[in-house]
Design a protein around this motif. Structure first.
Motif, PDB file in Angstrom:
ATOM      1  N   LEU A   1      63.258  42.944  76.482  1.00  0.00           N
ATOM      2  CA  LEU A   1      62.731  43.541  77.705  1.00  0.00           C
ATOM      3  C   LEU A   1      61.255  43.880  77.495  1.00  0.00           C
ATOM      4  O   LEU A   1      60.870  44.317  76.405  1.00  0.00           O
ATOM      5  CB  LEU A   1      63.537  44.807  78.000  1.00  0.00           C
ATOM      6  CG  LEU A   1      63.183  45.649  79.202  1.00  0.00           C
ATOM      7  CD1 LEU A   1      64.459  46.283  79.770  1.00  0.00           C
ATOM      8  CD2 LEU A   1      62.195  46.738  78.860  1.00  0.00           C
ATOM      9  N   LEU A   2      60.461  43.682  78.525  1.00  0.00           N
ATOM     10  CA  LEU A   2      59.036  44.032  78.497  1.00  0.00           C
ATOM     11  C   LEU A   2      58.783  45.154  79.489  1.00  0.00           C
ATOM     12  O   LEU A   2      59.225  45.089  80.636  1.00  0.00           O
ATOM     13  CB  LEU A   2      58.170  42.825  78.889  1.00  0.00           C
ATOM     14  CG  LEU A   2      56.665  43.103  79.035  1.00  0.00           C
ATOM     15  CD1 LEU A   2      56.007  43.269  77.665  1.00  0.00           C
ATOM     16  CD2 LEU A   2      55.983  41.988  79.823  1.00  0.00           C
ATOM     17  N   VAL A   3      58.054  46.184  79.049  1.00  0.00           N
ATOM     18  CA  VAL A   3      57.530  47.214  79.944  1.00  0.00           C
ATOM     19  C   VAL A   3      56.033  46.945  80.053  1.00  0.00           C
ATOM     20  O   VAL A   3      55.316  46.995  79.055  1.00  0.00           O
ATOM     21  CB  VAL A   3      57.789  48.639  79.422  1.00  0.00           C
ATOM     22  CG1 VAL A   3      57.176  49.679  80.360  1.00  0.00           C
ATOM     23  CG2 VAL A   3      59.282  48.887  79.239  1.00  0.00           C
ATOM     24  N   ALA A   4      55.581  46.631  81.281  1.00  0.00           N
ATOM     25  CA  ALA A   4      54.180  46.271  81.523  1.00  0.00           C
ATOM     26  C   ALA A   4      53.541  47.343  82.399  1.00  0.00           C
ATOM     27  O   ALA A   4      54.021  47.608  83.503  1.00  0.00           O
ATOM     28  CB  ALA A   4      54.109  44.910  82.204  1.00  0.00           C
ATOM     29  N   VAL A   5      52.460  47.947  81.914  1.00  0.00           N
ATOM     30  CA  VAL A   5      51.829  49.073  82.603  1.00  0.00           C
ATOM     31  C   VAL A   5      50.440  48.691  83.095  1.00  0.00           C
ATOM     32  O   VAL A   5      49.579  48.302  82.311  1.00  0.00           O
ATOM     33  CB  VAL A   5      51.720  50.303  81.665  1.00  0.00           C
ATOM     34  CG1 VAL A   5      51.193  51.509  82.422  1.00  0.00           C
ATOM     35  CG2 VAL A   5      53.052  50.613  80.996  1.00  0.00           C
ATOM     36  N   SER A   6      50.234  48.816  84.405  1.00  0.00           N
ATOM     37  CA  SER A   6      48.918  48.599  85.009  1.00  0.00           C
ATOM     38  C   SER A   6      48.868  49.387  86.313  1.00  0.00           C
ATOM     39  O   SER A   6      49.636  49.095  87.232  1.00  0.00           O
ATOM     40  CB  SER A   6      48.678  47.113  85.292  1.00  0.00           C
ATOM     41  OG  SER A   6      47.510  46.931  86.081  1.00  0.00           O
ATOM     42  N   GLY A   7      47.987  50.362  86.369  1.00  0.00           N
ATOM     43  CA  GLY A   7      47.875  51.166  87.585  1.00  0.00           C
ATOM     44  C   GLY A   7      47.674  50.312  88.816  1.00  0.00           C
ATOM     45  O   GLY A   7      48.399  50.437  89.803  1.00  0.00           O
TER      46      GLY A   7
ATOM     47  N   GLY B   1      57.837  46.564  85.538  1.00  0.00           N
ATOM     48  CA  GLY B   1      56.434  46.779  85.870  1.00  0.00           C
ATOM     49  C   GLY B   1      56.216  48.219  86.285  1.00  0.00           C
ATOM     50  O   GLY B   1      56.976  48.754  87.101  1.00  0.00           O
ATOM     51  N   VAL B   2      55.203  48.843  85.715  1.00  0.00           N
ATOM     52  CA  VAL B   2      54.857  50.227  86.033  1.00  0.00           C
ATOM     53  C   VAL B   2      53.492  50.196  86.695  1.00  0.00           C
ATOM     54  O   VAL B   2      52.489  49.865  86.058  1.00  0.00           O
ATOM     55  CB  VAL B   2      54.842  51.102  84.759  1.00  0.00           C
ATOM     56  CG1 VAL B   2      54.512  52.547  85.105  1.00  0.00           C
ATOM     57  CG2 VAL B   2      56.177  51.001  84.021  1.00  0.00           C
ATOM     58  N   THR B   3      53.452  50.536  87.990  1.00  0.00           N
ATOM     59  CA  THR B   3      52.231  50.363  88.769  1.00  0.00           C
ATOM     60  C   THR B   3      52.214  51.276  89.993  1.00  0.00           C
ATOM     61  O   THR B   3      53.260  51.768  90.415  1.00  0.00           O
ATOM     62  CB  THR B   3      52.078  48.892  89.201  1.00  0.00           C
ATOM     63  OG1 THR B   3      50.853  48.717  89.900  1.00  0.00           O
ATOM     64  CG2 THR B   3      53.236  48.430  90.074  1.00  0.00           C
TER      65      THR B   3
ATOM     66  N   ALA C   1      55.155  41.465  91.489  1.00  0.00           N
ATOM     67  CA  ALA C   1      55.751  40.162  91.785  1.00  0.00           C
ATOM     68  C   ALA C   1      56.336  39.508  90.534  1.00  0.00           C
ATOM     69  O   ALA C   1      57.313  38.766  90.620  1.00  0.00           O
ATOM     70  CB  ALA C   1      54.714  39.237  92.417  1.00  0.00           C
ATOM     71  N   ALA C   2      55.769  39.802  89.371  1.00  0.00           N
ATOM     72  CA  ALA C   2      56.230  39.215  88.113  1.00  0.00           C
ATOM     73  C   ALA C   2      57.272  40.086  87.413  1.00  0.00           C
ATOM     74  O   ALA C   2      57.667  39.788  86.293  1.00  0.00           O
ATOM     75  CB  ALA C   2      55.037  38.993  87.188  1.00  0.00           C
ATOM     76  N   SER C   3      57.707  41.152  88.074  1.00  0.00           N
ATOM     77  CA  SER C   3      58.631  42.104  87.456  1.00  0.00           C
ATOM     78  C   SER C   3      60.045  41.964  87.991  1.00  0.00           C
ATOM     79  O   SER C   3      60.250  41.654  89.162  1.00  0.00           O
ATOM     80  CB  SER C   3      58.136  43.535  87.700  1.00  0.00           C
ATOM     81  OG  SER C   3      56.872  43.729  87.112  1.00  0.00           O
ATOM     82  N   THR C   4      60.989  42.225  87.120  1.00  0.00           N
ATOM     83  CA  THR C   4      62.397  42.279  87.494  1.00  0.00           C
ATOM     84  C   THR C   4      62.677  43.584  88.224  1.00  0.00           C
ATOM     85  O   THR C   4      63.417  43.624  89.199  1.00  0.00           O
ATOM     86  CB  THR C   4      63.281  42.207  86.222  1.00  0.00           C
ATOM     87  OG1 THR C   4      62.820  41.142  85.393  1.00  0.00           O
ATOM     88  CG2 THR C   4      64.737  42.013  86.573  1.00  0.00           C
ATOM     89  N   ARG C   5      62.091  44.654  87.707  1.00  0.00           N
ATOM     90  CA  ARG C   5      62.204  45.998  88.289  1.00  0.00           C
ATOM     91  C   ARG C   5      60.827  46.633  88.291  1.00  0.00           C
ATOM     92  O   ARG C   5      59.998  46.326  87.440  1.00  0.00           O
ATOM     93  CB  ARG C   5      63.135  46.871  87.459  1.00  0.00           C
ATOM     94  CG  ARG C   5      64.570  46.388  87.437  1.00  0.00           C
ATOM     95  CD  ARG C   5      65.401  47.351  86.659  1.00  0.00           C
ATOM     96  NE  ARG C   5      65.431  48.610  87.385  1.00  0.00           N
ATOM     97  CZ  ARG C   5      66.525  49.300  87.618  1.00  0.00           C
ATOM     98  NH1 ARG C   5      67.666  48.880  87.165  1.00  0.00           N
ATOM     99  NH2 ARG C   5      66.477  50.439  88.270  1.00  0.00           N
ATOM    100  N   ILE C   6      60.636  47.557  89.224  1.00  0.00           N
ATOM    101  CA  ILE C   6      59.346  48.240  89.326  1.00  0.00           C
ATOM    102  C   ILE C   6      59.557  49.741  89.237  1.00  0.00           C
ATOM    103  O   ILE C   6      60.458  50.288  89.876  1.00  0.00           O
ATOM    104  CB  ILE C   6      58.653  47.915  90.666  1.00  0.00           C
ATOM    105  CG1 ILE C   6      58.431  46.420  90.822  1.00  0.00           C
ATOM    106  CG2 ILE C   6      57.336  48.666  90.795  1.00  0.00           C
ATOM    107  CD1 ILE C   6      58.097  46.013  92.242  1.00  0.00           C
ATOM    108  N   LEU C   7      58.718  50.393  88.438  1.00  0.00           N
ATOM    109  CA  LEU C   7      58.609  51.845  88.481  1.00  0.00           C
ATOM    110  C   LEU C   7      57.332  52.118  89.273  1.00  0.00           C
ATOM    111  O   LEU C   7      56.224  51.961  88.756  1.00  0.00           O
ATOM    112  CB  LEU C   7      58.538  52.458  87.079  1.00  0.00           C
ATOM    113  CG  LEU C   7      58.296  53.968  87.031  1.00  0.00           C
ATOM    114  CD1 LEU C   7      59.326  54.738  87.872  1.00  0.00           C
ATOM    115  CD2 LEU C   7      58.287  54.462  85.591  1.00  0.00           C
ATOM    116  N   HIS C   8      57.522  52.447  90.546  1.00  0.00           N
ATOM    117  CA  HIS C   8      56.383  52.706  91.422  1.00  0.00           C
ATOM    118  C   HIS C   8      55.932  54.141  91.211  1.00  0.00           C
ATOM    119  O   HIS C   8      56.691  55.085  91.435  1.00  0.00           O
ATOM    120  CB  HIS C   8      56.782  52.467  92.880  1.00  0.00           C
ATOM    121  CG  HIS C   8      55.697  52.794  93.840  1.00  0.00           C
ATOM    122  ND1 HIS C   8      55.909  53.520  94.979  1.00  0.00           N
ATOM    123  CD2 HIS C   8      54.370  52.503  93.839  1.00  0.00           C
ATOM    124  CE1 HIS C   8      54.778  53.667  95.639  1.00  0.00           C
ATOM    125  NE2 HIS C   8      53.830  53.052  94.955  1.00  0.00           N
ATOM    126  N   VAL C   9      54.679  54.289  90.765  1.00  0.00           N
ATOM    127  CA  VAL C   9      54.073  55.595  90.526  1.00  0.00           C
ATOM    128  C   VAL C   9      53.003  55.767  91.603  1.00  0.00           C
ATOM    129  O   VAL C   9      51.914  55.197  91.487  1.00  0.00           O
ATOM    130  CB  VAL C   9      53.455  55.676  89.111  1.00  0.00           C
ATOM    131  CG1 VAL C   9      52.881  57.059  88.854  1.00  0.00           C
ATOM    132  CG2 VAL C   9      54.489  55.298  88.051  1.00  0.00           C
TER     133      VAL C   9
END
Length: 181
Positions: free
Chosen positions: A77-83, A106-108, A117-125
């Motif tokens: 699993l990848l956790v990718a962080v970009s505001g 994706g954390v954004t 768009a490239a994420s399976t799941r999103i943590l919307h911050v």
């Protein structure tokens, strides 16, 4: 009064993130064979602190770009962080990871971004970024400070839930803490 204003900003953002979602993310992290983390700049520092905390909790975790990071594969699993959700290296890594059939979280701030768009799941911050887009929360803080602060607290919340799911005590975590300090 600056500190109370900052605290109010953080509270406003965090109150918009469902704890159930954080619990689900903790479960997803727990199921992963290995966890890979990526972010650039201050988002990268938040990502690295998350990787360190997950290591303390017993996860097999790597930071993308370090010399000892292995190849990612099935079950990882990848956790990718970009505001902004547009940081090129983070988006490219998420796209590559997705093409390999691995889960991407994706954390954004931007659920319409290339990272999302490239994420399976999103943590919307729902915090402000350095771009100060029209739909972003207003903040007195410079650049992406509000996003970084909130991501750090959300990651620590996920780690707390992860530790409970894994029955990892403070004593267990401390045993994995660096002893070369």
């Amino acid at each position: 009064m600056i500190v109370p204003t900052i605290l109010k900003e953080v509270e406003t953002v965090l109150s918009q993130v469902a704890e159930e979602q954080l619990q689900e993310l903790a479960k997803e992290l727990q199921k992963a064979e290995r966890i890979f983390i990526i972010g650039e700049g201050r988002s990268g520092l938040m990502a690295k602190s998350f990787a360190m905390r997950l290591m303390h909790l017993g996860a097999t975790v790597y930071v993308v770009g370090e010399t000892i990071t292995p190849s990612i594969g099935e079950g990882d699993l990848l956790v990718a962080v970009s505001g902004s959700g547009t940081t090129k290296s983070v988006v490219w890594t998420a796209e590559k990871t997705q093409s390999l059939g691995c889960t991407v979280i994706g954390v954004t701030t931007n659920p319409e971004s290339p990272l999302a768009a490239a994420s399976t799941r999103i943590l919307h911050v729902p915090a402000a970024t350095k771009y100060r887009r029209e739909n972003e929360l207003k903040t007195i803080q410079p650049l992406g400070s509000l996003f970084d602060q909130c991501v750090h607290l959300l990651f620590d919340t996920i780690c707390l839930q992860y530790s409970k799911l894994s029955s990892v005590s403070n004593k267990d975590a401390f045993a994995r803490h660096s002893n070369l300090e």
